[in-house]
Design an enzyme around this catalytic site. Structure first.
Site, PDB file in Angstrom:
ATOM      1  N   HIS A  67       0.814  -1.215   0.000  1.00 32.78           N
ATOM      2  CA  HIS A  67       0.000   0.000   0.000  1.00 32.78           C
ATOM      3  C   HIS A  67       0.850   1.269   0.000  1.00 32.78           C
ATOM      4  O   HIS A  67       0.367   2.331  -0.377  1.00 32.78           O
ATOM      5  CB  HIS A  67      -0.976  -0.026   1.183  1.00 32.78           C
ATOM      6  N   ASP A  68       2.098   1.165   0.420  1.00 34.14           N
ATOM      7  CA  ASP A  68       2.972   2.331   0.291  1.00 34.14           C
ATOM      8  C   ASP A  68       3.483   2.450  -1.146  1.00 34.14           C
ATOM      9  O   ASP A  68       3.334   3.487  -1.790  1.00 34.14           O
ATOM     10  CB  ASP A  68       4.173   2.237   1.256  1.00 34.14           C
ATOM     11  N   VAL A  71       1.301   3.587  -4.232  1.00 33.28           N
ATOM     12  CA  VAL A  71       0.826   4.981  -4.278  1.00 33.28           C
ATOM     13  C   VAL A  71       2.041   5.906  -4.308  1.00 33.28           C
ATOM     14  O   VAL A  71       2.724   6.074  -3.301  1.00 33.28           O
ATOM     15  CB  VAL A  71      -0.056   5.290  -3.038  1.00 33.28           C
ATOM     16  N   GLY A  73       4.927   5.422  -5.485  1.00 34.88           N
ATOM     17  CA  GLY A  73       6.195   4.731  -5.242  1.00 34.88           C
ATOM     18  C   GLY A  73       6.494   4.531  -3.766  1.00 34.88           C
ATOM     19  O   GLY A  73       5.730   4.945  -2.894  1.00 34.88           O
ATOM     20  N   ASP A  75       7.703   5.593  -0.827  1.00 37.94           N
ATOM     21  CA  ASP A  75       8.138   6.871  -0.258  1.00 37.94           C
ATOM     22  C   ASP A  75       7.641   7.062   1.171  1.00 37.94           C
ATOM     23  O   ASP A  75       7.667   8.179   1.694  1.00 37.94           O
ATOM     24  CB  ASP A  75       7.643   8.040  -1.130  1.00 37.94           C
ATOM     25  N   SER A  77       4.819   7.354   2.232  1.00 37.02           N
ATOM     26  CA  SER A  77       3.697   8.299   2.363  1.00 37.02           C
ATOM     27  C   SER A  77       2.557   7.690   3.182  1.00 37.02           C
ATOM     28  O   SER A  77       1.812   8.405   3.850  1.00 37.02           O
ATOM     29  CB  SER A  77       3.193   8.729   0.987  1.00 37.02           C
ATOM     30  N   HIS A 197      -1.977 -13.398   0.388  1.00 38.36           N
ATOM     31  CA  HIS A 197      -3.209 -13.635   1.145  1.00 38.36           C
ATOM     32  C   HIS A 197      -3.224 -15.013   1.811  1.00 38.36           C
ATOM     33  O   HIS A 197      -4.241 -15.421   2.358  1.00 38.36           O
ATOM     34  CB  HIS A 197      -4.439 -13.439   0.246  1.00 38.36           C
ATOM     35  N   ASP A 276       3.092 -19.591   2.420  1.00 35.35           N
ATOM     36  CA  ASP A 276       3.457 -20.640   1.470  1.00 35.35           C
ATOM     37  C   ASP A 276       2.415 -20.651   0.347  1.00 35.35           C
ATOM     38  O   ASP A 276       1.607 -19.733   0.250  1.00 35.35           O
ATOM     39  CB  ASP A 276       3.559 -22.009   2.174  1.00 35.35           C
TER      40      ASP A 276
END
Ligand code: HEM
Length: 351
Positions: A67-68, A71, A73, A75, A77, A197, A276
């Protein structure tokens, strides 16, 4: 009365001073001249945090990385607290960032690095390294990939940017493929990364569409019914209308698995929370939580068919480990975009 000689007192004083001196020193001196590297420090703090029941935190770090980096790259954020607080405008408040976790651990790593005199490590580097260490621990040491440092921290964090680019769990196969292609990722990489997941949890709101007969996408009936019953019970147990469930049916208890008709052939059910290829085996049985997971089976594209990769990773753990490691390294290298960069002193706010 016990009597101390002057020599004994002097020796004790020396010892106390020496211990006090060591406590205030970077690990270098305390470890007899061998300086702990930044990588070692991150690994140590992540390892300690993930001991015992802390494994869940590892899954949170892996999602936090995605998730970083997706969005603007990698960074950091996503780590910025929303300013002004409560305005709902920062990435943390994005709808697609519901359930993100691991922020305190990043703070702990930053604090430990600063304590050891490493003040020049970006929060973006910390997150990338921490997620790498988490995947190594979660996979029992099987997943390892090389990471270079040198990332910088951005100064912009926008909820609307995050919601515009992060894929929601209701995406269809074409939307998923297009979304990954926008970031330069292939269909095979989309399928490989979705294997994350295998670990972690999800809130009911992320898969409620799968339990509702009017909106459900193909899902095994026994699994859906078991999930409906389980989530109802969890609402009471967790005291919320949006309880969390474990992502992987492998990690559910024996009764749930029996009710859901889970076929654990080829899956190591003795281990819980292990990263796995069991996700693929569950997916091939229509026993996965999100629509976006199931959609990987729903690809009619003959050139780059997601279902082919799904079957391949389901039958070969080693192929998945390689594909996942490479895709994680590529994800960790998404270049930061933005107007200005810095090395943040506090990962939650710009300098
Ligand atoms: C392909 C598109 C993807 C979609 C639509 C998606 C969606 C979701 C959703 C809805 C959740 C549950 C959030 C919640 O309800 O709390 C989740 C959890 C998670 N996702 Fe994804 N995801 C995707 C790809 C990825 C990728 C690429 C990674 C990492 C490489 C990843 C890693 C995880 C992990 C580890 C969790 C569990 C987090 C935790 O336990 O805190 N996901 N994902």
């Amino acid at each position: 009365m016990v009597k101390f000689s002057a020599g004994c007192v002097a020796l004790s004083l020396c010892c106390c001073l020496w211990l006090a001196f060591l406590a205030g020193l970077p690990a270098e001196a305390a470890r007899g001249g061998k300086k702990e590297t930044v990588e070692e420090t991150v690994k140590r703090v992540v390892g300690t945090a993930m001991e015992g029941s802390g494994r869940r935190l590892g899954a949170a770090l892996v999602r936090l990385l995605f998730h970083d980096c997706w969005v603007q790259g990698c960074d950091a954020s996503v780590l910025l607290d929303t300013v002004p607080a409560g305005s709902g405008t920062g990435e943390k408040d994005a709808k697609n960032n519901n359930g993100l976790d691991g922020f305190n651990l990043i703070d702990d790593i930053k604090a430990e690095l600063v304590r050891l005199g490493e003040t020049n490590v970006s929060c973006a580097d910390i997150l990338v390294l921490a997620a790498r260490d988490a995947t190594a621990i979660l996979s029992g040491g099987t997943i390892n990939y090389a990471i270079k440092r040198g990332r910088v921290d951005g100064v912009v964090s926008s909820a609307s940017d995050a919601d515009a680019i992060l894929p929601p769990s209701t995406f269809k196969i074409k939307q998923l493929k297009d979304n990954f292609a926008l970031k330069g990722f292939t269909t095979r990489e989309l399928v490989a990364l979705s294997g994350a997941h295998a670990v972690g949890v999800a809130h009911l709101q992320s898969f409620a569409d799968r339990l509702n007969s009017s909106t459900e996408t193909p899902i095994d009936g026994a699994y859906r019914n078991a999930l409906r019953n389980h989530t109802e019970a969890q609402k009471t147990a967790q005291g919320t209308n949006d309880p969390i469930e474990l992502n992987n049916i492998r990690d559910m208890d024996g009764k749930f698995q029996t009710d859901a008709g889970y076929d654990a052939t080829g899956v190591n059910t003795a281990v819980v929370g292990v990263l796995d290829n069991s996700y693929y085996k569950a997916n091939l049985q229509n026993r996965v939580l999100f629509r976006s997971d199931w959609e990987l089976r729903n690809d009619t594209d003959t050139a780059a068919n997601a279902g082919i990769a799904l079957a391949e990773f389901g039958s070969s753990a080693s192929k998945w480990f390689v594909a996942f490691s490479n895709a994680m390294a590529k994800l960790s290298d998404l270049r930061a975009e933005g107007p200005r960069f810095e090395i943040r002193k506090n990962c939650r706010k710009i300098n």
